[in-house]
Enzyme design. Structure first.
Site, PDB file in Angstrom:
ATOM      1  N   HIS A 162      -0.901   6.356  -5.137  1.00 30.11           N
ATOM      2  CA  HIS A 162       0.378   6.940  -4.687  1.00 30.11           C
ATOM      3  C   HIS A 162       1.232   5.939  -3.917  1.00 30.11           C
ATOM      4  O   HIS A 162       2.397   6.206  -3.654  1.00 30.11           O
ATOM      5  CB  HIS A 162       0.102   8.172  -3.814  1.00 30.11           C
ATOM      6  CG  HIS A 162      -0.477   9.325  -4.579  1.00 30.11           C
ATOM      7  ND1 HIS A 162       0.210  10.478  -4.834  1.00 30.11           N
ATOM      8  CD2 HIS A 162      -1.688   9.480  -5.179  1.00 30.11           C
ATOM      9  CE1 HIS A 162      -0.535  11.307  -5.551  1.00 30.11           C
ATOM     10  NE2 HIS A 162      -1.701  10.727  -5.764  1.00 30.11           N
ATOM     11  N   ASP A 370       8.021   1.727  -0.036  1.00 38.74           N
ATOM     12  CA  ASP A 370       7.471   3.072  -0.202  1.00 38.74           C
ATOM     13  C   ASP A 370       7.086   3.267  -1.661  1.00 38.74           C
ATOM     14  O   ASP A 370       7.866   2.917  -2.554  1.00 38.74           O
ATOM     15  CB  ASP A 370       8.533   4.120   0.193  1.00 38.74           C
ATOM     16  CG  ASP A 370       7.911   5.423   0.688  1.00 38.74           C
ATOM     17  OD1 ASP A 370       6.840   5.789   0.192  1.00 38.74           O
ATOM     18  OD2 ASP A 370       8.506   6.054   1.576  1.00 38.74           O
TER      19      ASP A 370
END
Ligand code: ADP
Ligand code: F6P
Length: 464
Positions: A162, A370
């Site tokens: 992720h 991110d």
């Protein structure tokens, strides 16, 4: 006798929250895209989710909740400190996020990571029926695929990361580098948020282990391991429905009123994490106030910073810095009863967050790095009124898809200020055009699409 499943998800956390009811332990399904997306697949396959249920000490017995079998894994106080706070969140997390804070390396953390990964692999091996599919999630469990393959060569194993996967030069700093790479190569399919991350991975396999690859497929021990990009998303329909509900609309109006009905509400919503660029966003706002380009009370900022990983040093230091900056801005630019920045170090319900998204004229999502950033997607999906403007860092995974945001380089303070000002001053027509294009994209690229794409590529039957 342990119940066995044809589909098993292995993740650091179980998708449940404990609700306290006196002496009894009761569980509620936690909100979140991952569990929503996987729920139908888990339900259709008598699925099991293996994960930590929170807290230190013995784990509860396996139990069923809303059609999913939950298999809790215990973590001791020492493991929480070494495996979770240490190796996962003070070594791997900073290193994989471009070392925006220096990663810390400790031998005892690595050992604990190994032991806990083996515990997750043992549990998955125990609950998976013959030929089952096991989908392992995220950076806390990178050794699990190989450990599981060793225990159960009959399984089909997927892994999804992720967070970003770093370039070779950074990954090579890891003392445990070959072990981690071999751990991941235990999977049949390794999924990443970005195409570049998948490329970093296949190149690393050649560089570190001398493995051959063609396209995105690596040959290892006579097997073929595929790498690929599968950008994760949110439950778009749920966010659209929630944000258009009369209750959320009324709450959004109330929030604006409580803020003094300013012309411009600027919003940030993040875990309090140093990757999120909270300080640089506050600084951009402060400098625009100092330059006279923005004024209080016409413009106010709301920064929600969810408490996170509070025992890790980097996070403690960040909290001090952010709170100092908020104090500085309010000291210089606030007035009695009118702070310039409303800082909220709290968690909120999904509907309260939706109301905040609806109340905000500008949303600032400015991470230094991110994997995806779901908050950016949530804001876009929440704006069924086609209002609002998104300022988005080029270093968020979401920037690859949300091209109509006001994109900025978070390392360039003037660039951030300029993007913020453009978003504040954008005409309603232009704002509508931008948000509509992004919404159209999200409707066809929701979290269900993400899960189906990955599982189809892994070759799981019956995933439509
Ligand atoms: P990360 O996974 O690094 O935390 P994301 O932006 O991808 O970052 O996902 C964060 C998730 O947490 C989003 O679904 C968001 O709605 C939720 N969230 C963020 N802040 C809060 C908060 N204060 N209260 C409740 N949920 C929050
Ligand atoms: O994005 C990475 C991630 O680990 C998510 O999976 C998780 O929801 C979030 O960060 C919060 O992390 P933690 O489980 O450490 O509280």
């Amino acid at each position: 006798m342990t119940e066995r499943s044809a589909f098993v998800v292995v993740a650091n956390r179980l998708p449940v929250d404990e609700v306290s009811t006196g002496d009894d332990r009761e569980w509620r399904r936690s909100p979140g895209g991952l569990v929503t997306a996987l729920h139908p697949v888990l339900a259709a396959h008598r699925g099991t989710w293996v994960g930590w249920s929170g807290g230190a000490g013995p784990a509860p017995e396996p139990f069923d909740l809303e059609g999913i079998h939950l298999h809790p894994i215990p973590l001791s106080t020492e493991e929480l400190e070494r495996y979770y706070e240490g190796q996962s969140n003070a070594t791997i997390w900073p290193l994989y996020h471009d070392a925006v804070e220096p990663p810390m390396f400790r031998r005892r953390w690595r050992e604990s990571y190994r032991q806990v990964n083996a515990r997750f692999a043992d549990a998955a091996a125990q609950v998976a029926e013959d030929g089952a599919t096991v989908w392992v999630q995220d950076y806390q469990l990178q050794l699990v695929p190989a450990m599981l393959r060793e225990r159960r060569p009959d399984l089909r194993i997927g892994f999804f990361l992720h967070i970003p996967f770093p370039p070779i030069e950074l990954f090579m700093q890891m003392p445990q580098r070959a072990e981690i790479l071999r751990g991941l190569l235990g999977a049949d399919l390794v999924g990443f948020q970005q195409r570049l991350a998948a490329q970093n991975f296949v190149r690393l396999a050649r560089h570190l282990l001398g493995l051959r690859y063609e396209g995105q497929t690596i040959e290892v021990d006579g097997r073929r391991v595929k790498a690929g990009a599968f950008p994760i998303s949110i439950d778009v329909a749920e966010m659209e429905e929630m944000s258009t509900s009369p209750a959320v609309q009324a709450r959004a109006k109330q929030i604006r009123a409580e803020l003094g009905d300013p012309e411009t509400v600027i919003l940030g919503v993040d875990r309090l994490d140093y990757t999120k660029g909270i300080e640089l966003r506050l600084k951009a706002f402060r400098e625009l106030l100092a330059d006279g380009k923005l004024t209080v009370p016409e413009a106010v900022m709301v920064q929600v910073a969810t408490p996170s990983r509070e025992r890790v040093e980097h996070y403690q230091a960040l909290r001090v810095k952010v709170e100092r900056e908020v104090g500085r801005i309010n000291g210089e630019f606030g007035r009695v009863g009118v702070p310039a920045v409303h800082y909220l170090h709290q968690s909120y319900s999904r509907s309260e967050l939706a109301a905040m998204y609806c109340a905000a004229d500008v949303m600032m999502v400015t991470p230094l790095r991110d994997g995806m950033n779901l908050v950016a997607k949530e804001y876009v999906a929440a704006r069924a009124d086609n209002g609002g403007a998104l300022v988005l860092s080029e270093f968020a995974g979401a920037a690859t898809e949300l091209r109509q945001a006001f994109l900025c380089n978070p390392h360039d303070p003037d660039g951030v200020k300029e993007a913020l000002l453009r978003a504040v001053e954008v005409s309603p027509t232009e704002a509508r055009r931008r948000i509509r294009i992004m919404q159209r994209h999200l409707r066809t690229h929701d979290v269900d699409h993400w899960a189906r794409s990955f599982l189809n590529e892994l070759g799981v039957p019956d995933v439509k």
